[in-house]
Design a protein around this motif. Structure first.
Motif, mmCIF file in Angstrom:
data_model
loop_
_atom_site.group_PDB
_atom_site.id
_atom_site.type_symbol
_atom_site.label_atom_id
_atom_site.label_comp_id
_atom_site.label_asym_id
_atom_site.label_seq_id
_atom_site.Cartn_x
_atom_site.Cartn_y
_atom_site.Cartn_z
ATOM 1 N N THR A 1 11.787 9.245 8.340
ATOM 2 C CA THR A 1 10.883 8.801 9.398
ATOM 3 C C THR A 1 9.589 8.347 8.738
ATOM 4 N N LYS A 2 8.907 7.423 9.361
ATOM 5 C CA LYS A 2 7.675 6.890 8.780
ATOM 6 C C LYS A 2 6.539 7.897 8.816
ATOM 7 N N SER A 3 6.733 9.014 9.517
ATOM 8 C CA SER A 3 5.697 10.043 9.571
ATOM 9 C C SER A 3 5.752 10.996 8.387
ATOM 10 N N PHE B 1 6.149 -7.199 16.359
ATOM 11 C CA PHE B 1 6.014 -7.409 14.914
ATOM 12 C C PHE B 1 5.859 -6.080 14.181
ATOM 13 N N LEU B 2 5.007 -5.198 14.709
ATOM 14 C CA LEU B 2 4.800 -3.906 14.046
ATOM 15 C C LEU B 2 6.078 -3.089 13.995
ATOM 16 N N ASN B 3 6.852 -3.092 15.075
ATOM 17 C CA ASN B 3 8.103 -2.331 15.095
ATOM 18 C C ASN B 3 9.108 -2.872 14.081
ATOM 19 N N LEU B 4 9.150 -4.199 13.932
ATOM 20 C CA LEU B 4 10.033 -4.787 12.918
ATOM 21 C C LEU B 4 9.628 -4.328 11.523
ATOM 22 N N MET B 5 8.338 -4.225 11.287
ATOM 23 C CA MET B 5 7.854 -3.757 9.990
ATOM 24 C C MET B 5 8.152 -2.275 9.799
ATOM 25 N N PHE B 6 7.921 -1.489 10.852
ATOM 26 C CA PHE B 6 8.088 -0.041 10.751
ATOM 27 C C PHE B 6 9.514 0.354 10.380
ATOM 28 N N VAL B 7 10.514 -0.326 10.960
ATOM 29 C CA VAL B 7 11.896 0.095 10.721
ATOM 30 C C VAL B 7 12.340 -0.188 9.286
ATOM 31 N N ILE C 1 10.230 0.201 6.618
ATOM 32 C CA ILE C 1 9.418 0.968 5.676
ATOM 33 C C ILE C 1 10.234 2.057 4.979
ATOM 34 N N VAL C 2 11.001 2.833 5.738
ATOM 35 C CA VAL C 2 11.745 3.952 5.151
ATOM 36 C C VAL C 2 12.782 3.487 4.127
ATOM 37 N N PRO C 3 13.681 2.528 4.464
ATOM 38 C CA PRO C 3 14.614 2.071 3.425
ATOM 39 C C PRO C 3 13.915 1.407 2.249
ATOM 40 N N LEU C 4 12.797 0.731 2.495
ATOM 41 C CA LEU C 4 12.063 0.092 1.410
ATOM 42 C C LEU C 4 11.520 1.128 0.430
ATOM 43 N N VAL C 5 10.924 2.186 0.953
ATOM 44 C CA VAL C 5 10.388 3.249 0.096
ATOM 45 C C VAL C 5 11.505 3.924 -0.689
ATOM 46 N N PHE C 6 12.561 4.328 0.008
ATOM 47 C CA PHE C 6 13.658 5.046 -0.655
ATOM 48 C C PHE C 6 14.300 4.218 -1.763
ATOM 49 N N LEU C 7 14.667 2.973 -1.452
ATOM 50 C CA LEU C 7 15.378 2.142 -2.420
ATOM 51 C C LEU C 7 14.486 1.730 -3.595
ATOM 52 N N SER C 8 13.229 1.372 -3.310
ATOM 53 C CA SER C 8 12.363 0.888 -4.383
ATOM 54 C C SER C 8 11.978 2.005 -5.346
ATOM 55 N N VAL C 9 11.609 3.163 -4.823
ATOM 56 C CA VAL C 9 11.207 4.268 -5.698
ATOM 57 C C VAL C 9 12.406 4.782 -6.499
ATOM 58 N N SER C 10 13.542 4.980 -5.847
ATOM 59 C CA SER C 10 14.729 5.494 -6.534
ATOM 60 C C SER C 10 15.192 4.532 -7.626
ATOM 61 N N SER C 11 15.235 3.234 -7.321
ATOM 62 C CA SER C 11 15.688 2.262 -8.315
ATOM 63 C C SER C 11 14.698 2.140 -9.460
ATOM 64 N N GLU D 1 -0.790 2.169 4.220
ATOM 65 C CA GLU D 1 -1.520 2.472 5.444
ATOM 66 C C GLU D 1 -0.788 3.502 6.307
ATOM 67 N N LEU D 2 0.538 3.405 6.335
ATOM 68 C CA LEU D 2 1.319 4.413 7.055
ATOM 69 C C LEU D 2 1.189 5.785 6.386
ATOM 70 N N LEU D 3 1.102 5.794 5.063
ATOM 71 C CA LEU D 3 0.926 7.056 4.346
ATOM 72 C C LEU D 3 -0.398 7.700 4.729
ATOM 73 N N ILE D 4 -1.450 6.898 4.824
ATOM 74 C CA ILE D 4 -2.752 7.419 5.242
ATOM 75 C C ILE D 4 -2.655 8.033 6.636
ATOM 76 N N CYS D 5 -2.047 7.300 7.564
ATOM 77 C CA CYS D 5 -1.909 7.804 8.940
ATOM 78 C C CYS D 5 -1.077 9.072 8.975
ATOM 79 N N SER D 6 -0.015 9.121 8.166
ATOM 80 C CA SER D 6 0.880 10.274 8.151
ATOM 81 C C SER D 6 0.174 11.518 7.632
ATOM 82 N N VAL D 7 -0.508 11.398 6.496
ATOM 83 C CA VAL D 7 -1.146 12.559 5.875
ATOM 84 C C VAL D 7 -2.283 13.098 6.729
ATOM 85 N N PHE D 8 -3.054 12.209 7.346
ATOM 86 C CA PHE D 8 -4.212 12.651 8.112
ATOM 87 C C PHE D 8 -3.916 12.846 9.600
#
Length: 417
Positions: A144-146, A42-48, A50-60, A355-362
């Motif tokens: 990458t999610k990192s 389940f986590l891997n399905l979510m992780f893959v 995240i990147v297109p979701l961030v890119f498309l939502s913020v850009s649009s 939550e991934l952003l928190i893990c990435s930054v720290f």
């Protein structure tokens, strides 16, 4: 009652799944690891996604805002109010964690020994840390999610460039908006499996660390409830009084109860937009400001999520023995929490992204995002209350900054206001 059950159906299923998983972890101990592959799947399905979701939502979102010509004094005031209130909430939440840490008295050594390991990082200067946090040296490293923060900045510039490209950028804009709809639909489909996926992940986690982490979650929830009272009653009253004195404060509390109950009943800031706009008008906010600030705030301004971000960061740093005091990561804790609030608001299903952003930054393992996601689940209702009513308060502050002191003359004092 049936309406409330429908609104909370998914949240109830998610909490039930987590509780069943936790119970299985306590009962079967390390034997609960047999369901770990389901949780990881389940986590891997979510992780893959995240990147297109961030890119498309913020850009649009950036492209659409530019097309609406949302510039000028009102937008400047909106940004000032959104950012200022988020910083105040983050500082308030952080200050309380200094007196009541959710993991105080918890056996952190046991937790740390059985959770994913912290990523080893090289000691960097402040300048190097700044560059590493906000940029990457290679284009492919963006996706990458990192590296979510550099991806967000790239997405903002991409959205602006698309908007300024005029006719030549319309094909790209169509791709951004259509792609966003498709990825969001994929995310919703995957989230149907969240009660089972997170339940299995939690069963394995509790099986490894025992009841220690359950106590930590309970303490985090109690801390959040205390902060909710402070922010909902104290900060909101102070902001409104500062904007319009006792007259504005009286109008605010006469009209905010219904929006508050709606937020609690629906657990959705978006569902509260119409009633929030109507309530803001009865408080004396001009329609042009209320109808701009409240929908925009629903997507970009979530003080409840900022407050939750602080608790999540402190929760994670404490587990791994890092300093959360004033001499430690205080600037990063507050700054990242403010950013988490913006990310979770601007991106649909943004909880996992925050939550991934928190893990990435720290510098923590992305697998720990699921550990933090449990906090998001248990604080969902009070967080929605703060997110929703905070937008009404923001509309009052923007009105004060835009219209001046005389705005309170438009407040109706009759019982039907």
């Amino acid at each position: 009652m049936m309406s409330i059950l429908r609104n909370y159906a998914f949240t109830i299923c998610l909490i039930v799944g987590i509780l069943i998983g936790g119970a299985c972890g306590l009962i079967f101990g390390e034997g609960a690891a047999i369901v770990k592959p389901i949780g990881d799947l389940f986590l891997n399905l979510m992780f893959v996604l995240i990147v297109p979701l961030v890119f498309l939502s913020v850009s649009s979102a950036i492209y659409n805002m530019k097309q609406m010509n949302m510039i000028g004094k009102v937008i400047t005031n909106i940004i000032f109010v959104f950012l200022g209130s988020a910083i105040v909430v983050a500082i308030t939440a952080y200050g309380l964690t200094l007196f009541y840490n959710p993991l105080e008295g918890i056996d952190k050594a046991t937790l740390m020994a059985n959770l994913p390991e912290q990523v080893e990082t090289v000691q960097l200067s402040s300048g190097e840390l700044f560059v590493k946090t906000f940029t990457v040296p290679d284009f492919l490293q963006l996706f990458t999610k990192s590296n979510l923060l550099p991806l967000i900045l790239f997405s903002i510039f991409f959205g602006l460039a698309t908007a300024f490209s005029g006719e030549q950028g319309k094909v790209v804009a169509g791709f951004l908006n259509s792609g966003m709809a498709v990825v969001l639909r994929m995310m919703r489909i995957i989230m149907y499996a969240a009660p089972i996926g997170l339940g299995c992940y939690f069963a394995d986690t509790v099986g490894q660390v025992g009841g220690q982490i359950l106590n930590g979650y309970l303490n985090a929830f109690v801390l959040y409830l205390v902060l909710t009272v402070i922010c909902y009653v104290g900060l909101n009253s102070f902001y409104v009084w500062m904007a319009g004195g006792t007259k504005a404060l009286s109008a605010f509390w006469r009209n905010i109860i219904t929006p508050s109950l709606t937020a609690i009943a629906t657990s959705s800031s978006a569902a509260c937009i119409p009633i929030n706009i109507e309530a803001s008008k009865r408080m004396g906010v001009p329609a042009s400001i209320g109808e701009t600030v409240i929908p925009l705030g629903t997507n970009m301004h979530k003080d409840g999520s900022v407050m939750g971000g602080v608790i999540k960061i402190v929760f994670l740093l404490t587990i791994f023995g890092q300093d959360t005091g004033l001499s430690g990561n205080v600037v990063y804790i507050i700054g990242v929490a403010v950013l988490v609030g913006a990310v979770m608001g601007a991106i649909p299903s943004g909880g996992m992204t925050g939550e991934l952003l928190i893990c990435s930054v720290f510098g923590f393992s992305p697998q720990l995002a699921a550990t933090l996601m449990v906090i998001s689940t248990i604080i969902d209702v009070p967080a929605t209350l703060l997110n929703s009513t905070g937008n009404v308060v923001s509309s009052i502050l923007v009105t004060r900054l835009t219209e001046g002191k005389k705005w309170v003359e438009g407040i109706c004092i009759s019982k039907e206001d």
